[in-house]
Design a protein around this motif. Structure first.
Motif, PDB file in Angstrom:
ATOM      1  N   ILE A  97       0.829  -1.213   0.000  1.00 56.99           N
ATOM      2  CA  ILE A  97       0.000   0.000   0.000  1.00 56.99           C
ATOM      3  C   ILE A  97       0.863   1.263   0.000  1.00 56.99           C
ATOM      4  O   ILE A  97       0.616   2.211  -0.763  1.00 56.99           O
ATOM      5  CB  ILE A  97      -0.951   0.003   1.222  1.00 56.99           C
ATOM      6  CG1 ILE A  97      -1.996  -1.106   1.084  1.00 56.99           C
ATOM      7  CG2 ILE A  97      -1.647   1.360   1.367  1.00 56.99           C
ATOM      8  CD1 ILE A  97      -2.820  -1.334   2.339  1.00 56.99           C
ATOM      9  N   MET A  98       1.906   1.283   0.829  1.00 56.80           N
ATOM     10  CA  MET A  98       2.755   2.476   0.912  1.00 56.80           C
ATOM     11  C   MET A  98       3.555   2.668  -0.369  1.00 56.80           C
ATOM     12  O   MET A  98       3.775   3.809  -0.795  1.00 56.80           O
ATOM     13  CB  MET A  98       3.701   2.369   2.114  1.00 56.80           C
ATOM     14  CG  MET A  98       3.014   2.374   3.473  1.00 56.80           C
ATOM     15  SD  MET A  98       1.685   3.609   3.663  1.00 56.80           S
ATOM     16  CE  MET A  98       2.553   5.125   3.297  1.00 56.80           C
ATOM     17  N   SER A  99       3.971   1.581  -0.997  1.00 56.21           N
ATOM     18  CA  SER A  99       4.706   1.694  -2.267  1.00 56.21           C
ATOM     19  C   SER A  99       3.843   2.348  -3.332  1.00 56.21           C
ATOM     20  O   SER A  99       4.297   3.245  -4.063  1.00 56.21           O
ATOM     21  CB  SER A  99       5.165   0.303  -2.733  1.00 56.21           C
ATOM     22  OG  SER A  99       6.031  -0.280  -1.791  1.00 56.21           O
ATOM     23  N   LYS A 141       4.339   6.233  -4.943  1.00 56.10           N
ATOM     24  CA  LYS A 141       4.484   6.345  -6.399  1.00 56.10           C
ATOM     25  C   LYS A 141       3.412   7.243  -6.994  1.00 56.10           C
ATOM     26  O   LYS A 141       3.686   8.061  -7.890  1.00 56.10           O
ATOM     27  CB  LYS A 141       4.409   4.950  -7.026  1.00 56.10           C
ATOM     28  CG  LYS A 141       5.089   4.853  -8.381  1.00 56.10           C
ATOM     29  CD  LYS A 141       6.592   4.986  -8.234  1.00 56.10           C
ATOM     30  CE  LYS A 141       7.297   4.898  -9.582  1.00 56.10           C
ATOM     31  NZ  LYS A 141       8.750   5.125  -9.459  1.00 56.10           N
ATOM     32  N   VAL A 142       2.198   7.136  -6.480  1.00 55.62           N
ATOM     33  CA  VAL A 142       1.081   7.918  -7.017  1.00 55.62           C
ATOM     34  C   VAL A 142       1.180   9.386  -6.606  1.00 55.62           C
ATOM     35  O   VAL A 142       0.897  10.287  -7.403  1.00 55.62           O
ATOM     36  CB  VAL A 142      -0.269   7.325  -6.541  1.00 55.62           C
ATOM     37  CG1 VAL A 142      -1.433   8.266  -6.849  1.00 55.62           C
ATOM     38  CG2 VAL A 142      -0.503   5.969  -7.197  1.00 55.62           C
ATOM     39  N   THR A 143       1.593   9.665  -5.366  1.00 57.33           N
ATOM     40  CA  THR A 143       1.572  11.038  -4.851  1.00 57.33           C
ATOM     41  C   THR A 143       2.662  11.934  -5.436  1.00 57.33           C
ATOM     42  O   THR A 143       2.404  13.102  -5.739  1.00 57.33           O
ATOM     43  CB  THR A 143       1.692  11.047  -3.315  1.00 57.33           C
ATOM     44  OG1 THR A 143       2.818  10.264  -2.915  1.00 57.33           O
ATOM     45  CG2 THR A 143       0.424  10.485  -2.678  1.00 57.33           C
ATOM     46  N   ASP A 144       3.895  11.418  -5.579  1.00 54.11           N
ATOM     47  CA  ASP A 144       4.924  12.314  -6.158  1.00 54.11           C
ATOM     48  C   ASP A 144       5.806  11.644  -7.209  1.00 54.11           C
ATOM     49  O   ASP A 144       6.800  12.239  -7.641  1.00 54.11           O
ATOM     50  CB  ASP A 144       5.801  12.919  -5.051  1.00 54.11           C
ATOM     51  CG  ASP A 144       6.655  11.892  -4.344  1.00 54.11           C
ATOM     52  OD1 ASP A 144       7.461  12.296  -3.499  1.00 54.11           O
ATOM     53  OD2 ASP A 144       6.526  10.697  -4.634  1.00 54.11           O
ATOM     54  N   LYS A 204      14.763   2.370   3.461  1.00 55.68           N
ATOM     55  CA  LYS A 204      13.633   3.050   4.095  1.00 55.68           C
ATOM     56  C   LYS A 204      12.655   3.456   3.005  1.00 55.68           C
ATOM     57  O   LYS A 204      13.047   3.655   1.847  1.00 55.68           O
ATOM     58  CB  LYS A 204      14.095   4.308   4.847  1.00 55.68           C
ATOM     59  CG  LYS A 204      15.089   4.057   5.960  1.00 55.68           C
ATOM     60  CD  LYS A 204      15.546   5.351   6.599  1.00 55.68           C
ATOM     61  CE  LYS A 204      14.459   5.950   7.468  1.00 55.68           C
ATOM     62  NZ  LYS A 204      14.951   7.102   8.244  1.00 55.68           N
ATOM     63  N   PHE A 205      11.378   3.577   3.350  1.00 52.65           N
ATOM     64  CA  PHE A 205      10.452   4.215   2.433  1.00 52.65           C
ATOM     65  C   PHE A 205      10.819   5.690   2.356  1.00 52.65           C
ATOM     66  O   PHE A 205      11.105   6.323   3.385  1.00 52.65           O
ATOM     67  CB  PHE A 205       9.005   4.068   2.915  1.00 52.65           C
ATOM     68  CG  PHE A 205       8.411   2.720   2.618  1.00 52.65           C
ATOM     69  CD1 PHE A 205       8.370   2.221   1.325  1.00 52.65           C
ATOM     70  CD2 PHE A 205       7.873   1.949   3.637  1.00 52.65           C
ATOM     71  CE1 PHE A 205       7.812   0.979   1.052  1.00 52.65           C
ATOM     72  CE2 PHE A 205       7.315   0.707   3.378  1.00 52.65           C
ATOM     73  CZ  PHE A 205       7.295   0.224   2.084  1.00 52.65           C
TER      74      PHE A 205
END
Length: 462
Positions: free
Chosen positions: A273-275, A279-282, A304-305
């Motif tokens: 989900i975080m990946s 990717k979608v946000t920036d 790290k993310f």
């Protein structure tokens, strides 16, 4: 002093004894709610068989989550710890009933008893907390130190003013030192007090039966866990080496592999989900790699993310992130607050670059800087860097480097598998608490603090 110690021990015993009664009585009440006053023996007998396991499990979780020291906890911290303890007990009881093949233990009773335990333990603990504070009272205190006094003074004034009244503050060479010692209940000694003065203060306080707290330096930490031995009839203290034995490293590695595999499996949905979100946000890279140091100063790339904009240090160079750092993205703020950005480090652990528990890996630039400023900093890399550590569960994000180092050295000196398991469980506790400096700003002057809390303290710097 002996009577006071006996009174304290009895209060602690009574506290734990009533806790155990509440925990088990809550389960009994749940059976009454479910079945009435005559629960079927088929369902009730498994509970009777499990009472010892439930009681021991509660005492373990109570200790891990800090419920054994109620005096210095706030009411919120105590209720939060009770919640974690009760939830952990629910999970543990479910596992115990499964392994004992007690499938007749009703799951509805488990859920109902958890709610009752939370309510009654919270009420009882608040009462005990009030009694403990009244019993302790407000103790007059002295702080002895030179350059490191202000940070300790600020924190006591801001968080513990209702149990500690700072009456005197003095340097280690003050002419009035022993007058101050004689006229307070508790003495705090900072780490920069020289050994000769420290010994004199300790001798004086022992003769007067007063309490004393010492911020440890390397000498104090080295003496921990020392073993009594002798040469003929001369008593000696054998100081253990700092570091781990081959056996300890082997079992720690086994624990790391097991925990990292479990962590990767459990957190895989969150990582997916975080990946996608990053990717979608920036539209930048999902993961962020950065050189860090681990055992024996070995360089590795920590995963790290990404929580900052791409190429965040292109203009600034290596700098520590601030609380309101403009380089942090909106998603990054959430991930930092919940520690989600650290999850990919389970892969670092599986590969062997890191451990689950240990000093946090630091960048070579800052290691070089701290090595010049703090002589003992080099000892951090006697063990593998960790995903979490004693400095993370007992300190804060803005805890000074010297204090974090003390926690790291205390961890290395006191290492055990049980300590690792305790730190892992305590990490769960801090994951959902927002980092806070408890109202203290690092650059806030001592005079402002004194005015804020309307305090007058005798300060002797001579």
């Amino acid at each position: 002093m002996r009577n006071k110690r006996g009174s304290t021990d009895f209060f602690s015993f009574l506290l734990y004894f009533i806790d155990i009664i509440i925990v088990n009585l809550s389960i009994y009440v749940s059976f009454i709610i479910k079945f009435g006053f005559n629960p079927p023996e088929f369902n009730f007998k498994p509970f009777l068989d499990m009472i010892p396991f439930i009681s021991i499990s509660y005492l373990i979780f109570m200790y891990v989550f800090g419920l054994n020291d109620i005096l210095k906890n706030t009411a919120f911290e105590m209720i939060y710890s009770i919640s974690l303890t009760v939830i952990s007990l629910l999970i543990t009881t479910s596992f115990i009933s499964f392994f004992l093949r007690n499938f007749s233990y009703p799951r509805s009773v488990l859920l109902i008893s958890t709610i009752i335990q939370l309510a009654f333990l919270s009420f009882w603990r608040i009462v005990a907390w009030k009694i403990s504070r009244l019993k302790h009272g407000v103790k007059n205190c002295l702080i002895v130190g030179d350059l490191s006094i202000e940070d300790l003074l600020k924190k006591i004034l801001c968080k513990y003013k209702d149990i500690y009244n700072i009456k005197f503050v003095c340097s280690s060479n003050s002419y009035n030192l022993f007058y101050f010692v004689d006229n307070v209940d508790i003495i705090f000694i900072c780490s920069d007090v020289n050994a000769a003065t420290k010994n004199k203060i300790i001798e004086r306080t022992i003769s007067l039966n007063k309490s004393i707290y010492i911020i440890p330096d390397m000498y104090d930490i080295a003496l921990l866990n020392s073993r009594l031995t002798r040469v003929d009839d001369i008593p000696l203290l054998k100081v253990p080496r700092i570091g781990m034995t081959i056996e300890e490293r082997f079992f720690k590695r086994v624990l790391d592999i097991v925990v990292s595999i479990i962590g990767i499996i459990v957190f895989s949905p969150i990582m997916i989900i975080m990946s996608i979100t990053i990717k979608v946000t920036d539209k930048g890279n999902v993961l962020y790699k950065q050189e860090r140091l681990t055992i024996d100063n070995k360089i590795f790339n920590v995963l790290k993310f990404r929580t900052m904009v791409m190429n965040a240090e292109k203009l600034t160079g290596p700098v520590l992130a601030g609380e309101e750092d403009p380089r942090i993205t909106k998603v990054g703020k959430f991930m930092r607050a919940t520690r989600i950005d650290e999850i990919p480090q389970f892969f670092n652990i599986l590969l062997g670059d890191m451990s689950v528990v240990g000093p946090r890996p630091e960048r070579p630039y800052f290691v070089e800087k701290y090595n010049k400023e703090i002589e003992e900093y080099k000892y951090r890399t006697l063990v593998k860097a960790g995903l979490t550590g004693l400095a993370q569960v007992l300190g804060k994000y803005n805890t000074e480097a010297r204090d974090k180092l003390r926690y790291d050295l205390l961890y290395i000196k006191n290492y055990s598998m049980l300590l690792d398991l305790k730190v892992i469980l305590q990490t769960i506790k801090i994951m959902f608490i927002k980092e806070s400096s408890e109202g203290i700003k690092r650059d806030e002057s001592l005079n402002n603090i004194l005015q804020k809390y309307n305090k007058e303290i005798t300060i002797d710097r001579d």
